[in-house]
Design a protein around this motif. Structure first.
Motif, PDB file in Angstrom:
ATOM      1  N   GLU A   1       0.822  -1.213   0.000  1.00  0.00           N
ATOM      2  CA  GLU A   1       0.000   0.000   0.000  1.00  0.00           C
ATOM      3  C   GLU A   1       0.855   1.263   0.000  1.00  0.00           C
ATOM      4  O   GLU A   1       0.558   2.221  -0.723  1.00  0.00           O
ATOM      5  CB  GLU A   1      -0.907  -0.018   1.231  1.00  0.00           C
ATOM      6  N   VAL A   2       1.947   1.284   0.820  1.00  0.00           N
ATOM      7  CA  VAL A   2       2.749   2.507   0.956  1.00  0.00           C
ATOM      8  C   VAL A   2       3.986   2.490   0.074  1.00  0.00           C
ATOM      9  O   VAL A   2       4.610   3.528  -0.133  1.00  0.00           O
ATOM     10  CB  VAL A   2       3.146   2.748   2.427  1.00  0.00           C
ATOM     11  N   GLY A   3       4.378   1.331  -0.425  1.00  0.00           N
ATOM     12  CA  GLY A   3       5.537   1.243  -1.312  1.00  0.00           C
ATOM     13  C   GLY A   3       6.833   0.934  -0.590  1.00  0.00           C
ATOM     14  O   GLY A   3       7.498  -0.048  -0.861  1.00  0.00           O
ATOM     15  N   SER A   4       7.209   1.797   0.359  1.00  0.00           N
ATOM     16  CA  SER A   4       8.462   1.612   1.099  1.00  0.00           C
ATOM     17  C   SER A   4       8.328   2.211   2.491  1.00  0.00           C
ATOM     18  O   SER A   4       7.617   3.215   2.685  1.00  0.00           O
ATOM     19  CB  SER A   4       9.640   2.276   0.376  1.00  0.00           C
ATOM     20  N   ILE A   5       9.009   1.607   3.446  1.00  0.00           N
ATOM     21  CA  ILE A   5       8.993   2.064   4.835  1.00  0.00           C
ATOM     22  C   ILE A   5      10.433   2.192   5.313  1.00  0.00           C
ATOM     23  O   ILE A   5      11.204   1.226   5.225  1.00  0.00           O
ATOM     24  CB  ILE A   5       8.226   1.074   5.744  1.00  0.00           C
TER      25      ILE A   5
ATOM     26  N   GLY B   1      23.050  18.731  -8.482  1.00  0.00           N
ATOM     27  CA  GLY B   1      22.434  19.835  -9.210  1.00  0.00           C
ATOM     28  C   GLY B   1      20.983  20.065  -8.860  1.00  0.00           C
ATOM     29  O   GLY B   1      20.227  20.624  -9.652  1.00  0.00           O
ATOM     30  N   GLY B   2      20.579  19.645  -7.673  1.00  0.00           N
ATOM     31  CA  GLY B   2      19.195  19.806  -7.228  1.00  0.00           C
ATOM     32  C   GLY B   2      18.374  18.532  -7.347  1.00  0.00           C
ATOM     33  O   GLY B   2      17.313  18.407  -6.720  1.00  0.00           O
ATOM     34  N   GLU B   3      18.830  17.571  -8.152  1.00  0.00           N
ATOM     35  CA  GLU B   3      18.158  16.269  -8.269  1.00  0.00           C
ATOM     36  C   GLU B   3      18.771  15.335  -7.219  1.00  0.00           C
ATOM     37  O   GLU B   3      19.514  14.408  -7.539  1.00  0.00           O
ATOM     38  CB  GLU B   3      18.336  15.693  -9.677  1.00  0.00           C
ATOM     39  N   GLU B   4      18.432  15.576  -5.970  1.00  0.00           N
ATOM     40  CA  GLU B   4      19.139  14.947  -4.855  1.00  0.00           C
ATOM     41  C   GLU B   4      19.059  13.417  -4.883  1.00  0.00           C
ATOM     42  O   GLU B   4      18.050  12.848  -5.277  1.00  0.00           O
ATOM     43  CB  GLU B   4      18.577  15.455  -3.532  1.00  0.00           C
ATOM     44  N   GLU B   5      20.154  12.799  -4.425  1.00  0.00           N
ATOM     45  CA  GLU B   5      20.212  11.350  -4.310  1.00  0.00           C
ATOM     46  C   GLU B   5      20.578  10.959  -2.879  1.00  0.00           C
ATOM     47  O   GLU B   5      21.502  11.527  -2.284  1.00  0.00           O
ATOM     48  CB  GLU B   5      21.262  10.762  -5.261  1.00  0.00           C
ATOM     49  N   TYR B   6      19.854   9.981  -2.353  1.00  0.00           N
ATOM     50  CA  TYR B   6      20.135   9.412  -1.033  1.00  0.00           C
ATOM     51  C   TYR B   6      20.296   7.900  -1.187  1.00  0.00           C
ATOM     52  O   TYR B   6      19.513   7.249  -1.893  1.00  0.00           O
ATOM     53  CB  TYR B   6      18.991   9.667  -0.055  1.00  0.00           C
ATOM     54  N   PHE B   7      21.290   7.353  -0.510  1.00  0.00           N
ATOM     55  CA  PHE B   7      21.500   5.911  -0.493  1.00  0.00           C
ATOM     56  C   PHE B   7      21.776   5.460   0.936  1.00  0.00           C
ATOM     57  O   PHE B   7      22.377   6.203   1.727  1.00  0.00           O
ATOM     58  CB  PHE B   7      22.714   5.516  -1.354  1.00  0.00           C
ATOM     59  N   ILE B   8      21.353   4.249   1.281  1.00  0.00           N
ATOM     60  CA  ILE B   8      21.738   3.625   2.545  1.00  0.00           C
ATOM     61  C   ILE B   8      22.201   2.206   2.248  1.00  0.00           C
ATOM     62  O   ILE B   8      21.875   1.647   1.198  1.00  0.00           O
ATOM     63  CB  ILE B   8      20.595   3.585   3.586  1.00  0.00           C
TER      64      ILE B   8
ATOM     65  N   GLU C   1       8.971  11.344   0.930  1.00  0.00           N
ATOM     66  CA  GLU C   1       8.766  11.386   2.377  1.00  0.00           C
ATOM     67  C   GLU C   1       9.892  10.663   3.121  1.00  0.00           C
ATOM     68  O   GLU C   1      10.257  11.045   4.240  1.00  0.00           O
ATOM     69  CB  GLU C   1       7.402  10.804   2.748  1.00  0.00           C
ATOM     70  N   LEU C   2      10.462   9.634   2.501  1.00  0.00           N
ATOM     71  CA  LEU C   2      11.579   8.931   3.133  1.00  0.00           C
ATOM     72  C   LEU C   2      12.866   9.740   3.023  1.00  0.00           C
ATOM     73  O   LEU C   2      13.704   9.734   3.932  1.00  0.00           O
ATOM     74  CB  LEU C   2      11.762   7.545   2.516  1.00  0.00           C
ATOM     75  N   ARG C   3      13.042  10.435   1.911  1.00  0.00           N
ATOM     76  CA  ARG C   3      14.193  11.339   1.776  1.00  0.00           C
ATOM     77  C   ARG C   3      14.127  12.444   2.829  1.00  0.00           C
ATOM     78  O   ARG C   3      15.153  12.832   3.391  1.00  0.00           O
ATOM     79  CB  ARG C   3      14.204  11.964   0.381  1.00  0.00           C
ATOM     80  N   ALA C   4      12.927  12.922   3.084  1.00  0.00           N
ATOM     81  CA  ALA C   4      12.761  13.968   4.097  1.00  0.00           C
ATOM     82  C   ALA C   4      13.167  13.449   5.473  1.00  0.00           C
ATOM     83  O   ALA C   4      13.769  14.173   6.272  1.00  0.00           O
ATOM     84  CB  ALA C   4      11.316  14.464   4.116  1.00  0.00           C
ATOM     85  N   GLU C   5      12.839  12.174   5.742  1.00  0.00           N
ATOM     86  CA  GLU C   5      13.247  11.583   7.021  1.00  0.00           C
ATOM     87  C   GLU C   5      14.765  11.491   7.117  1.00  0.00           C
ATOM     88  O   GLU C   5      15.353  11.779   8.170  1.00  0.00           O
ATOM     89  CB  GLU C   5      12.638  10.183   7.172  1.00  0.00           C
ATOM     90  N   LEU C   6      15.421  11.093   6.023  1.00  0.00           N
ATOM     91  CA  LEU C   6      16.883  11.011   6.027  1.00  0.00           C
ATOM     92  C   LEU C   6      17.513  12.397   6.153  1.00  0.00           C
ATOM     93  O   LEU C   6      18.542  12.559   6.818  1.00  0.00           O
ATOM     94  CB  LEU C   6      17.386  10.324   4.759  1.00  0.00           C
ATOM     95  N   ARG C   7      16.899  13.391   5.513  1.00  0.00           N
ATOM     96  CA  ARG C   7      17.427  14.760   5.635  1.00  0.00           C
ATOM     97  C   ARG C   7      17.364  15.226   7.080  1.00  0.00           C
ATOM     98  O   ARG C   7      18.321  15.804   7.605  1.00  0.00           O
ATOM     99  CB  ARG C   7      16.616  15.685   4.705  1.00  0.00           C
ATOM    100  N   LYS C   8      16.243  14.950   7.739  1.00  0.00           N
ATOM    101  CA  LYS C   8      16.113  15.322   9.144  1.00  0.00           C
ATOM    102  C   LYS C   8      17.151  14.579   9.990  1.00  0.00           C
ATOM    103  O   LYS C   8      17.767  15.153  10.893  1.00  0.00           O
ATOM    104  CB  LYS C   8      14.697  15.016   9.642  1.00  0.00           C
ATOM    105  N   PHE C   9      17.349  13.291   9.677  1.00  0.00           N
ATOM    106  CA  PHE C   9      18.323  12.468  10.413  1.00  0.00           C
ATOM    107  C   PHE C   9      19.719  13.072  10.299  1.00  0.00           C
ATOM    108  O   PHE C   9      20.421  13.244  11.298  1.00  0.00           O
ATOM    109  CB  PHE C   9      18.297  11.045   9.839  1.00  0.00           C
ATOM    110  N   LEU C  10      20.134  13.397   9.083  1.00  0.00           N
ATOM    111  CA  LEU C  10      21.470  13.967   8.878  1.00  0.00           C
ATOM    112  C   LEU C  10      21.601  15.328   9.551  1.00  0.00           C
ATOM    113  O   LEU C  10      22.626  15.628  10.178  1.00  0.00           O
ATOM    114  CB  LEU C  10      21.761  14.082   7.381  1.00  0.00           C
TER     115      LEU C  10
END
Length: 717
Positions: A345-349, A611-618, A642-651
């Motif tokens: 339903e949500v795709g990723s958690i 260049g603004g097209e941000e990438e996050y990896f774990i 929404e998950l990128r936003a969580e990682l941004r807050k974490f960092l």
């Protein structure tokens, strides 16, 4: 050191002066850990815990790092490291640092003993027990310890005995009353037989050391003899003994042989109690085949400070950090629905441990997979796990339920080899397809892969994490993970497991995942170059890495180049770090911090502004040559906004930590931040996890009320 204020084009990035030593920077990390024990803001029993952690870390350092360096010296290796040191130079410098850390440990130990006594927790010598306490202690010795002791003489008829790794031993000198001739004897303190290192006397918190009780009852052990002296000693043996197997089916036997060899491996350290007779010290060094000047460490205090974990675990809530019970992830809380329906339903958690529960997320994922009749296959990598974890029972149940189960067990996980051999054998007996990965590579990735027949066809689900599938460390390590049904990641994981179970990789193509050893390092270097190319006034470049270690020279040099190009490079590196920040012209755009707190930093995050097209990896990989070139690692992109936003807050929380963060200086030393905000990032993550859950529960209650009102006709649809 050459003048560092030079034109950026004049920097020779092959020069050793720009790279710090891996071993020395790891020891600096232990200074930071020790500081948590020295810091009066840390609760008292937690301070004791940090003292024990440093003791345990140094034991492992000698077994793994000093052991490996001594092997290089023995093999005649003279080549220099990236930082320009020979193996023998590294040993010498490391031992100097260790002796300084040991002195600080001893000072802290004395301080903590006094503070503990003030709280009614006393660790005292046998001589300071009162008459009744001595009677109790002696009775305990007679009933519980004496039958276990095996004194061993040392003379022409009794050669010097074998001394096992990290065992506590008493060197006892005896003689007859009217004879000057002395006898040397060794008594191994029988730890690991259900008797604690610190034996409780009475009903309160009064403790006596195991070896102290033995030392004061030696007349029972040696009747009719006078006790001339008694001193404690301990040896540390090299743990680097593994051999190389050419075939995967030989690996089990090779590891079992290596474990046996480790018991008899070269001794790399001798610790002796202060006050030991110099002649006896020299005799021990000679018999053990070590350099008395370099490898003997005199301990003023308790040998084997790792045993302070026992004291640190005393149940006094007022002397510990506030109790942390991991919260359910807000997406998974109170849900009776199948976990696969929620993920679909949500795709990723995104999961944040230990702030969010490992049991109700990762273990639930595997538990439901083992029971769900629609699940057809489960595949996973197993690097470390624990006896109290649900992981193995779930895999066994899945096999029993007729599912296809494949597990890649890493037999060469240091110090977990024996446990992993047992798990592998148990899984094989249940019909699980067990492999040991790819020849020549350790499988360090953290992946569970599930194939399920959904209503619309086969769907692939996965967990990819930064931490091991270990219930114990999931409560102590700060890790990240993702539960996802992303179809492309699923396709990539199919390729990955086919590689792991066959060992063949020539034509494997990955669309999203960045596995090592073939892909990850190349991709990281290309992404750093891309960040340099995209950097400009309108789109300033930024790279942010969070990792346990930064050791690889190529990545370090690339980050230097990025800094020289004006890209901002922010690094959170837990321990070893080769890069020197803050050097004008070279690394003035680099900042490096290390976070040390109540949990062990263990997550890995890779961020590129792009260049603004941000990438996050774990993922599982640190920036070390061995991780990038000699291990199978998995890094996954985090794409949902929404998950990128969580990682941004974490960092952001970690980079702005004013309580537990240390700023690295250009010479490799660290200065602890001391801002006004005295709440560290770990405490903030606890609060954030609680808030995410409470917000979700409040929203759920509001929705439920609206549904009830609709049903009662109080509001129109």
């Amino acid at each position: 050191m050459a003048d560092e204020k030079v034109n950026k084009h004049e920097f020779d990035l092959d020069s050793s002066q720009w790279y710090l030593n891996r071993e020395l920077t790891w020891l600096e990390f232990n200074r930071r850990v020790l500081h948590e024990g020295q810091d009066s803001r840390t609760p008292l029993l937690e301070r004791v815990k940090f003292l024990a952690i440093v003791g345990s870390n140094l034991d492992e350092f000698f077994m793994k790092r000093i052991g490996g360096l001594k092997q290089q010296v023995g093999a005649g290796v003279r080549s220099l490291t990236v930082d320009g040191r020979t193996p023998s130079e590294q040993i010498s410098e490391c031992q100097d640092v260790v002796r300084d850390i040991l002195q600080q440990q001893e000072t802290l130990e004395t301080e903590l003993f006094g503070l503990l006594a003030g709280q009614g927790i006393r660790i005292i010598s046998y001589q300071h027990l009162d008459k009744d306490q001595k009677k109790e202690a002696d009775r305990y010795f007679h009933d519980n310890i004496y039958p276990l002791l095996t004194p061993q003489g040392m003379d022409p008829a009794h050669p010097f005995p074998f001394i096992s790794n990290l065992s506590l031993n008493l060197l006892v000198v005896t003689r007859y009353e009217h004879d000057d001739h002395t006898f040397l004897n060794r008594i191994k303190v029988p730890t690991g037989v259900g008797i604690p290192r610190f034996i409780k006397i009475g009903s309160g918190h009064c403790y006596i050391r195991f070896e102290d009780l033995i030392a004061n009852n030696l007349t029972i052990v040696f009747p009719g003899l006078l006790i001339e002296s008694c001193a404690l000693f301990r040896v540390t043996r090299n743990a680097i003994t593994e051999q190389h197997a050419e075939k995967a089916n030989d690996l089990l036997a090779v590891i079992e042989t290596a474990l046996r060899d480790r018991k008899f491996a070269e001794i790399v350290r001798l610790e002796i109690e202060e006050g030991m007779n110099p002649t006896h010290r020299g005799m021990l060094a000679a018999e053990l085949g070590i350099d008395e000047g370099q490898d003997v460490f005199t301990v003023n205090g308790i040998i084997a400070k790792r045993d302070f974990f026992q004291i640190a675990s005393i149940d006094r809530a007022d002397l510990h950090f506030s109790v942390h019970q991991p919260f359910d992830h807000f997406r998974l809380s109170g849900e009776s629905r199948n976990i696969f329906h929620i993920i679909r339903e949500v795709g990723s958690i995104l999961l944040q441990h230990p702030y969010e529960s490992f049991d109700t997320s990762v273990q639930r994922f595997l538990r439901e997979a083992s029971q769900d009749p629609k699940v057809l296959a489960i595949k996973m990598t197993l690097y470390r796990t624990s006896a109290d974890s649900d992981i193995i029972p779930c895999l066994l149940e899945a096999a029993k339920n007729g599912k296809q189960v494949a597990v890649v067990v890493e037999l060469k996980a240091r110090f977990d080899e024996s446990a992993n051999i047992r798990w592998a054998e148990r899984l094989e007996e249940a019909g699980v397809h067990v492999t040991y990965g790819v020849v020549g590579l350790k499988t360090h990735s953290k992946v569970i892969f599930v194939v399920r027949r959904d209503f619309d066809g086969l769907r692939r689900y996965a967990h990819i994490g930064t931490g091991n599938y270990h219930a114990g460390t999931a409560r102590m390590y700060s890790d990240l993970g993702i539960l996802t049904c992303d179809p492309i990641i699923g396709e990539d994981l199919t390729e990955l497991f086919n590689y792991l179970t066959t060992g063949y990789a020539p034509d494997r193509h990955y669309q999203k995942l960045l596995p090592s050893p073939r892909v990850l390092k190349k991709e990281l270097l290309e992404k750093i170059d891309r960040e340099i190319a995209l950097h400009g006034e309108k789109t300033p470049g930024r790279i942010q890495f969070k990792t346990n270690a930064l050791e690889d020279k190529d990545i370090t040099a690339a980050l230097y180049k990025a800094s020289m190009a004006g890209v901002q490079v922010d690094l959170i590196v837990r321990d070893s770090c080769r890069l020197r920040p803050g050097i004008p012209g070279l690394s003035e755009n680099v900042r490096v911090i290390s976070v040390v707190g109540r949990f062990l930093e263990h997550s890995r995050i890779y961020y590129f502004h792009n260049g603004g097209e941000e990438e996050y990896f774990i993922g599982s990989a640190d920036i070390m040559k061995r991780n990038l070139e000699e291990r199978v690692e998995v890094i996954t992109p985090i794409e949902p906004p929404e998950l990128r936003a969580e990682l941004r807050k974490f960092l952001d929380v970690e980079f702005n930590d004013q309580r537990n963060a240390w700023e690295m200086q250009s010479d490799g030393t660290y200065i602890q931040r001391n801002g006004e905000d005295q709440i560290g990032s770990h405490e903030k993550f606890i609060r954030q996890a609680e808030k995410r859950l409470s917000d979700a529960q409040r929203l759920f209650k509001l929705k439920k009320k609206k549904i009830i009102k609709r049903k009662k006709g109080m509001i129109k649809k």
